[in-house]
Each structure stands twice: as structure tokens, then as C-alpha cells.
Scaffold this active site. Structure first.
Site, PDB file in Angstrom:
ATOM      1  CD  GLU A   1      -3.002  -1.091   2.260  1.00  0.00           C
ATOM      2  OE1 GLU A   1      -2.868  -0.255   3.165  1.00  0.00           O
ATOM      3  OE2 GLU A   1      -3.951  -1.891   2.219  1.00  0.00           O
TER       4      GLU A   1
ATOM      5  CD  GLU B   1      -3.607  -5.668   3.976  1.00  0.00           C
ATOM      6  OE1 GLU B   1      -4.481  -4.845   4.317  1.00  0.00           O
ATOM      7  OE2 GLU B   1      -2.392  -5.432   4.045  1.00  0.00           O
TER       8      GLU B   1
HETATM    9  O1  IFM Z   1      -4.441  -2.938   9.081  1.00  0.00           O
HETATM   10  C1  IFM Z   1      -4.356  -2.408   7.802  1.00  0.00           C
HETATM   11  C2  IFM Z   1      -3.156  -2.963   7.063  1.00  0.00           C
HETATM   12  O2  IFM Z   1      -1.986  -2.708   7.735  1.00  0.00           O
HETATM   13  C3  IFM Z   1      -3.052  -2.322   5.700  1.00  0.00           C
HETATM   14  N1  IFM Z   1      -4.292  -2.448   4.979  1.00  0.00           N
HETATM   15  C4  IFM Z   1      -5.500  -2.050   5.654  1.00  0.00           C
HETATM   16  C5  IFM Z   1      -5.592  -2.747   7.005  1.00  0.00           C
HETATM   17  C6  IFM Z   1      -6.879  -2.315   7.723  1.00  0.00           C
HETATM   18  O3  IFM Z   1      -6.880  -0.956   7.922  1.00  0.00           O
END
Ligand code: IFM
Length: 449
Positions: free
Chosen positions: A160, A357
Site C-alpha cells: 500500500e 488483504e
Molecule cells: O491494518 C491495515 C493494514 O496494515 C493495511 N491495509 C489495511 C488494514 C486495515 O486498515
């Protein structure tokens, strides 16, 4: 009806170093920007988080009990190189033990090299707006690959970059907490450059490997289908979904986006000759993070700042979410996930995708040793069905990593947001499998819903 996933579909869970490890001064680890930012701002810190640095064996046993075959974790640069440059063998040894323990339990490790925890020593040298960090990151990537590359095949450079650059240096809600949009754009470019150089470094060390980057995507919705709303949505979409993606695909920054941001005056001068070629290293797979969409509206004054992490993206605003929300206030829209994956498939010319994710925070309670997290079970069921629908429509999705294995440190929100399949009592460090963990284990065992 069973929704079956393709044979060999990779099922996993994901975590990140600073969110779970704790032990922030153990074995020579240096401070990261998240240690200094949280301390300075009076926020909860990543110590002890889930105390995973000391309890990793227990956590791997949990993974093994769940029967989830892949585990995505990140390496902390500040553990491996406390000053960003010099190797601390004890820090590296932790990841060596973790990888061995995972393999002993038949779990495939997937390594992410950077999940936001820059060594503070490098922030002192300017942080990501300093392009020298791209070379230092490549050196670090090579060091980790030399240590683990004989056993790890899946490598993600950066998680990210949008958040690291724009939330870290734009609105300053995340570490290092700087509010300078011009610097944020340069940070974004340098993170891409760091990815490209790290991808080259990983491949230079030989071995069979899969190299990826993980991007977070935010599909954009509008209430009205007119030119002004379409333009507001376009601006949001290009900043959130294409700033990082298009250069990775070898297309450079979208010209419309360069025009949207031109008045900030920093991005184009930061792009040196050859940078775009370095950034466009071939990707074996693209990591996709999806949680929720956003809603965009036009502002009457085209010169008015927006409420985006980069307010200089003018003339549009993000509206409050609505409908069913998670405890973080994120809108639950699984259908946007399907559309995103179908769009990515087309936009990326068939590049294989892995969901790196996806998950949701809700308020959970342990009652008589059980956590009945019905809302999270529903979220996973709906979003897995959405991934399945995208596969049916031709998206080449190779895997799904649930966020997250454990309740953990949710950055500026501290310990208030629980994303785990496994409940963690942060006082006692007791772990309790939630109903969502049992649900997910069942999906994995059936390779279907
Ligand atoms: O916890 C975070 C993660 O570190 C990065 N992506 C989003 C998740 C939820 O906010």
C-alpha cells in the site's frame, strides 16, 4: 449451492510486522517511524501488540490448526537494519526462525518487505521524499533475499504505497505525520522507484521467485450520473487507483492525473530519466487489497481543496459512507469488489491477481470462551462470493489472504479496531479462535463456500 474455487487456489492469512510483533527494542531493533510517531502523538504504540516476536511458535501452531496453507507476513526493516543500512544478524535471525517454523508446519511463507515501518534513521535523512531511499531499500531487499530466498518463493516489495506516501506525508494521519502534499507526491514516486529497484535486486540473486507489489484499491461511487459527478469520480479514481498502478504497468502516470496535480509542482520534476523503466519491472502477480468503496461529489468551486489525503486534488469531495458499516465506518459493498477485480483483469492485460488483504473490523467480545463474530463471518462470506463471481467473469485471481490472522495494532487507531480471525486479549495475550476463523478454515478445507 457450493461455490468452488479453482484447483491450487492459495488460501492464506496476512499480518504485518509492526502490527503484531511488539518487542520493539529487542535484539538490537532500531526505532521505526511508527515508534516515534505514536510516542510523539501520545497514541498507543506497537508494543506489545500481539507479542508475536516472542510467541511466533504459538501463532504458527494456530495457523496449522486452522489448516490455512499460506501465510503473508512482513519483515521489519528496522529489525534487520536498525539504521537502515547495517545488518543486525539477530533481527534477521528472527525471520529465519519464523520461515523454518512455518515450513515445518507445512505453511508456505509469503514475504512483504515493507509494510510502512521505515527505520527512523532514514526518516531523519528526509524519509521517502529522499530518492536515495530507493537504493537503500533495494540493498535491504537483497539482504533479506540472501537470507530467506532459499526457502521463500513469494516476494512482495511494498504494501500500500498510497498509504505510506499520501497518508504519511499528505494529511499526516499516519507516520511520519508530515503534512506536505508536494512531498507526498515525491514520496509516492520514490516508493515506486524503490519497488522497481528492489524487484531488480530480488531477481539478481537468482532462484525461482514470484515478485509482486500490493496496492490498495478504492472503487468510487457517485449518486448522480452527470458530467460533474463523473469528473469528480474520475479525479478520485485516478489518484486512488491509478497513481501507482499505471506506472507499474509501464504506462507512466495518467496525463489527466498529472494535470490534476500540476499546481503542486513537485511530481514531474521528481521523475528522472529512466525512472519509469525501472518502475515498470515485470510483475509476476499483483497483490490487491480491498475493503470498501468511497463516494465522490463535485465541489462547485473547481479551485476548492478536497477532503482527500491530498487536498490539492481539487474540486471534489468524499461523502460520508452509508448503509451497513464496519466498526471503522467503512461501507460494506462486496459487489464493488467483483467489479474491481473484473476491471483490474482488463486494465492489467490479464496479470494474475492475488487478494493480499480483505477483512473487516467489528467489536468482538469473548463470552464463555467463544467469540460469535457473526458480522465478520457474513463479511467474509459475501466478499468471498464476490471474488468467486469475478473469477466466473474471467478474472485470474490466484489466491486470497484474509486480513488478519490476529486482532492487532491498527495504526493510528491503536487497539480499538479488531480485524482478527483470532481474538487477542492484549492484557494477557490469550488467543481465542473466533467463529470467523472456524468458518474460514472450513472454506479453505472445502476450497469453496
Ligand atoms: O491494518 C491495515 C493494514 O496494515 C493495511 N491495509 C489495511 C488494514 C486495515 O486498515
Amino acid at each position: 449451492m457450493t461455490l468452488g474455487f479453482p484447483d491450487g487456489f492459495r488460501w492464506g492469512t496476512a499480518t504485518a510486522a509492526y502490527q503484531i510483533e511488539g518487542s520493539t527494542t529487542a535484539d538490537g531493533r532500531g526505532p521505526s517511524i511508527w515508534d516515534t510517531f505514536t510516542t510523539r502523538s501520545g497514541l498507543a504504540t506497537g508494543d506489545p501488540a500481539c507479542d508475536h516476536y516472542r510467541r511466533y511458535r504459538e501463532d504458527v501452531r494456530l495457523l496449522s490448526e486452522l489448516g490455512v496453507p499460506y501465510y503473508r507476513f512482513s519483515v521489519a526493516w528496522s529489525r534487520v537494519m536498525p539504521d537502515g543500512r547495517t545488518v543486525e544478524p539477530r533481527g534477521l535471525a528472527f525471520y529465519d526462525r519464523l520461515v523454518d517454523t512455518l515450513l515445518e508446519h507445512g505453511i508456505t511463507p509469503m514475504v512483504t518487505l515493507y509494510h510502512w515501518d521505515l527505520p527512523e534513521a532514514l526518516q531523519a535523512e528526509g524519509g521517502w521524499p529522499n530518492r536515495e531511499l530507493a537504493d537503500l531499500f533495494a540493498d535491504y531487499a537483497l539482504t533479506v533475499h540472501k537470507a530467506l530466498g532459499d526457502r521463500v518463493r513469494q516476494w512482495t516489495t511494498i504494501n500500500e504505497p498510497f498509504c505510506a506516501a499520501f497518508i504519511g506525508y499528505g494529511n499526516g494521519d499516519h507516520a511520519p505525520g508530515i503534512q506536505d502534499e508536494g512531498a507526498a507526491l515525491v514520496a509516492g514516486h520514490n516508493l515506486l522507484l524503490a519497488h522497481g529497484k528492489a524487484a531488480q535486486a530480488l531477481r539478481s540473486n537468482g532462484g525461482e521467485q514470484e515478485v509482486s507489489i500490493v496496492l490498495n484499491f478504492t472503487p468510487v461511487l457517485t449518486d448522480v450520473d452527470d458530467a460533474a459527478h463523473r469528473e469528480a469520480a474520475r479525479k478520485f479514481d485516478f489518484l486512488h487507483n491509478r497513481f501507482f498502478l499505471d506506472p507499474l504497468l509501464g504506462r507512466g502516470y495518467p496525463p489527466e492525473l498529472l494535470a490534476d496535480l500540476a499546481h503542486l509542482g513537485t511530481l514531474e520534476p521528481a521523475i528522472a530519466d529512466g525512472d519509469l523503466e525501472i518502475i515498470a519491472q515485470p510483475l509476476d502477480v499483483l497483490g490487491v487489497n480491498y475493503y470498501a468503496p468511497a463516494r465522490a461529489v463535485p465541489l462547485e468551486d473547481p479551485e476548492a481543496d478536497s477532503n482527500c489525503p491530498l487536498p490539492g486534488l481539487r474540486g471534489m469531495d468524499v461523502q460520508p459512507p452509508r448503509g451497513e458499516l464496519t466498526s471503522l465506518g467503512w461501507e460494506q459493498r462486496p459487489e464493488c469488489f467483483t467489479e474491481l477485480l473484473v476491471w483490474l483483469q482488463e486494465h492489467c492485460d490479464g496479470l494474475p491477481l492475488v487478494i493480499a488483504e480483505n477483512g473487516a473490523a467489528f467489536e468482538d467480545e469473548v463470552i464463555e470462551g467463544r467469540v460469535h463474530d457473526e458480522k465478520r463471518v457474513r463479511y467474509f462470506a459475501d466478499h468471498l462470493a464476490a471474488v468467486h463471481a469475478a473469477i466466473e467473469r474471467g478474472a485470474d485471481v490466484r489466491g486470497y489472504m484474509a486480513w488478519s490472522l490476529l486482532d492487532n495494532f491498527e495504526w493510528a487507531m491503536g487497539y480499538t479496531q479488531r480485524f482478527g480471525l483470532v481474538h487477542v486479549d492484549f492484557e494477557t495475550q490469550e488467543r481465542v479462535l473466533k467463529d470467523s476463523a472456524l468458518f474460514y478454515a472450513d472454506v479453505v478445507a472445502r476450497n469453496g463456500l
